[in-house]
Scaffold this active site. Sequence first.
Site, PDB file in Angstrom:
ATOM      1  N   HIS A  53       0.842  -1.216   0.000  1.00 40.96           N
ATOM      2  CA  HIS A  53       0.000   0.000   0.000  1.00 40.96           C
ATOM      3  C   HIS A  53       0.866   1.251   0.000  1.00 40.96           C
ATOM      4  CE1 HIS A  53      -3.389  -2.588   0.486  1.00 40.96           C
ATOM      5  NE2 HIS A  53      -2.929  -3.087   1.601  1.00 40.96           N
ATOM      6  N   ASP A 239     -16.524  -3.742   9.453  1.00 41.99           N
ATOM      7  CA  ASP A 239     -16.839  -2.589   8.589  1.00 41.99           C
ATOM      8  C   ASP A 239     -17.982  -2.992   7.670  1.00 41.99           C
ATOM      9  OD1 ASP A 239     -14.807  -2.922   5.653  1.00 41.99           O
ATOM     10  OD2 ASP A 239     -15.518  -4.456   7.021  1.00 41.99           O
ATOM     11  N   ASP A 314      -8.031 -10.283   8.455  1.00 42.75           N
ATOM     12  CA  ASP A 314      -8.849  -9.122   8.074  1.00 42.75           C
ATOM     13  C   ASP A 314      -8.207  -8.368   6.933  1.00 42.75           C
ATOM     14  OD1 ASP A 314      -9.201  -6.071   8.229  1.00 42.75           O
ATOM     15  OD2 ASP A 314     -10.995  -6.868   9.174  1.00 42.75           O
ATOM     16  N   TYR A 315      -6.917  -8.009   7.088  1.00 41.62           N
ATOM     17  CA  TYR A 315      -6.226  -7.247   6.030  1.00 41.62           C
ATOM     18  C   TYR A 315      -6.320  -7.992   4.688  1.00 41.62           C
ATOM     19  CZ  TYR A 315      -3.734  -4.132   9.381  1.00 41.62           C
ATOM     20  OH  TYR A 315      -3.387  -3.195  10.341  1.00 41.62           O
ATOM     21  N   ASP A 319      -8.373  -6.488   1.515  1.00 38.77           N
ATOM     22  CA  ASP A 319      -7.684  -6.230   0.238  1.00 38.77           C
ATOM     23  C   ASP A 319      -8.322  -7.067  -0.872  1.00 38.77           C
ATOM     24  OD1 ASP A 319      -4.355  -5.824   1.727  1.00 38.77           O
ATOM     25  OD2 ASP A 319      -5.997  -4.400   1.412  1.00 38.77           O
TER      26      ASP A 319
HETATM   27  N1  LIG Z   1     -12.177  -4.562   8.069  1.00 36.20           N
HETATM   28  C1  LIG Z   1     -11.444  -3.573   7.561  1.00 36.20           C
HETATM   29  N2  LIG Z   1     -12.060  -2.424   7.238  1.00 36.20           N
HETATM   30  C2  LIG Z   1     -11.283  -1.443   6.702  1.00 36.20           C
HETATM   31  C3  LIG Z   1      -9.916  -1.557   6.499  1.00 36.20           C
HETATM   32  C4  LIG Z   1      -9.493  -0.320   5.950  1.00 36.20           C
HETATM   33  C5  LIG Z   1      -8.145   0.110   5.544  1.00 36.20           C
HETATM   34  N3  LIG Z   1      -7.086  -0.677   6.089  1.00 36.20           N
HETATM   35  C6  LIG Z   1      -5.997  -0.892   5.200  1.00 36.20           C
HETATM   36  C7  LIG Z   1      -4.955   0.075   5.473  1.00 36.20           C
HETATM   37  C8  LIG Z   1      -3.832  -0.541   5.793  1.00 36.20           C
HETATM   38  C9  LIG Z   1      -3.963  -1.967   5.725  1.00 36.20           C
HETATM   39  O1  LIG Z   1      -3.132  -2.435   4.728  1.00 36.20           O
HETATM   40  C10 LIG Z   1      -5.389  -2.246   5.376  1.00 36.20           C
HETATM   41  O2  LIG Z   1      -5.500  -2.930   4.183  1.00 36.20           O
HETATM   42  C11 LIG Z   1     -10.608   0.481   5.836  1.00 36.20           C
HETATM   43  N4  LIG Z   1     -11.653  -0.215   6.291  1.00 36.20           N
HETATM   44  C12 LIG Z   1     -13.079   0.117   6.266  1.00 36.20           C
HETATM   45  O3  LIG Z   1     -13.547  -0.262   4.968  1.00 36.20           O
HETATM   46  C13 LIG Z   1     -14.578   0.651   4.564  1.00 36.20           C
HETATM   47  C14 LIG Z   1     -14.062   1.388   3.345  1.00 36.20           C
HETATM   48  O4  LIG Z   1     -14.104   0.489   2.267  1.00 36.20           O
HETATM   49  P1  LIG Z   1     -14.066   1.113   0.753  1.00 36.20           P
HETATM   50  O5  LIG Z   1     -15.323   2.013   0.650  1.00 36.20           O
HETATM   51  O6  LIG Z   1     -14.063  -0.096  -0.142  1.00 36.20           O
HETATM   52  O7  LIG Z   1     -12.801   1.947   0.679  1.00 36.20           O
HETATM   53  C15 LIG Z   1     -14.799   1.591   5.729  1.00 36.20           C
HETATM   54  O8  LIG Z   1     -15.747   1.041   6.610  1.00 36.20           O
HETATM   55  C16 LIG Z   1     -13.429   1.572   6.394  1.00 36.20           C
HETATM   56  O9  LIG Z   1     -13.519   1.928   7.764  1.00 36.20           O
HETATM   57  C17 LIG Z   1      -9.282  -2.784   6.855  1.00 36.20           C
HETATM   58  O10 LIG Z   1      -8.072  -3.020   6.718  1.00 36.20           O
HETATM   59  N5  LIG Z   1     -10.100  -3.751   7.379  1.00 36.20           N
END
Ligand SMILES: Nc1nc2c(c(CN[C@H]3C=C[C@H](O)[C@@H]3O)cn2[C@@H]2O[C@H](COP(=O)(O)O)[C@@H](O)[C@H]2O)c(=O)[nH]1
Length: 341
Positions: A53, A239, A314-315, A319
């Site tokens: 990322h 989320d 989760d990550y 992704d």
């Molecule tokens: N369960 C979970 N929810 C996560 C994330 C992240 C960002 N984390 C990344 C950052 C660094 C790491 O590498 C992670 O990959 C955002 N969200 C949630 O998603 C929704 C946005 O979605 P969309 O509209 O498609 O962008 C929103 O509710 C947001 O709060 C996660 O990791 N896990």
Amino acid sequence: MEVFPSPLESAKFIAEHSKDVSVDEEGVRRVAESLFDKASAAEFGLAGWKSLHELNPRTADKEAVDWVFLVDTLNFSFWSEQEERKYLVKYKNKTYSGYWSLCAAVNRALDDGIPITSASYFATMTLDQVRHVFRSDTEVPLPLIEERHRVLNESGIILLEKFGGSFLTCVKRCEKSAQKLLHLVLENFPSYRDEAVFEKKKVSFYKRAQILVADTWSVLEGKGDGSFDDISSLTIFADYRIPQVLVHLKAMKYSEELMKKLREGKLFQSGDKEEVEIRGCSIWCCALICKHLQELYQKKGQDMHEKINAVLLDYYLWDYARDHREDMKDIPFHRVRCIYY
Ligand SMILES: Nc1nc2c(c(CN[C@H]3C=C[C@H](O)[C@@H]3O)cn2[C@@H]2O[C@H](COP(=O)(O)O)[C@@H](O)[C@H]2O)c(=O)[nH]1
């Protein structure tokens, strides 16, 4: 001292009493098996947080920790009413949507010399300054901008008054315990208290509080102040994308009645029975996937406790959801406008 319900116990209770959402044991087993080979790969691990990322900080210092705190304080509600009309941010010749648009706007502000990750700045930001920093490159603004202004001022003032202005102070006070850091955030930062009442019982999800701890662990690369020995005690972050991908992978199921409401784009309120069941069953479903994955590795004589936990699962799933948006378009996500996720 206030008692904060455990998200994992809440999830178990919700899953046992849920009417419109169910965890599919066979589907859980199949997902665990499909992840078996991936779980030992590099991108499943902690290093992926930076290597996969480009908008995430490259460093593991105080500024990087404060970047994580600022972003996770605003890490909610990016979904748009119409897919073709949404908030977008252009940064370094790339256009970002959803969560990544928030990160792009933060990095754009820092490049413009705006100290957006400094508590002394965001504690006293005006609404107009928030609108400027998070301005859209389309005619659609970032949702809930007034609420974002409120939580920024609130969190900045608390960080200044109680923790010397940096979230790293909070991290250092928690003696390398994820649970202690989680509880310090819940005790001190009201906007992170993501709770509900279900069947007359107080339940919790703590999505932003848990992802804040997880992203702190990740940005510090699991070392030094961020070497949390209990990181596996966190759950996944409930989320609106994880439920979608679990249904897509058939590890979780919705009743026809609920699916109909979701397909109609019904706007739920935070705490609605259907919303609580979706979020609670997602957490419980992923806890079972983790358990199955551990068992599969144990059968192979490999102890993967360091490599498999809810955070890394989760990550990976989040992704995956981003990368398979097209395949998942007939699985609706639940719509709630709130500051919790
Ligand atoms: N369960 C979970 N929810 C996560 C994330 C992240 C960002 N984390 C990344 C950052 C660094 C790491 O590498 C992670 O990959 C955002 N969200 C949630 O998603 C929704 C946005 O979605 P969309 O509209 O498609 O962008 C929103 O509710 C947001 O709060 C996660 O990791 N896990």
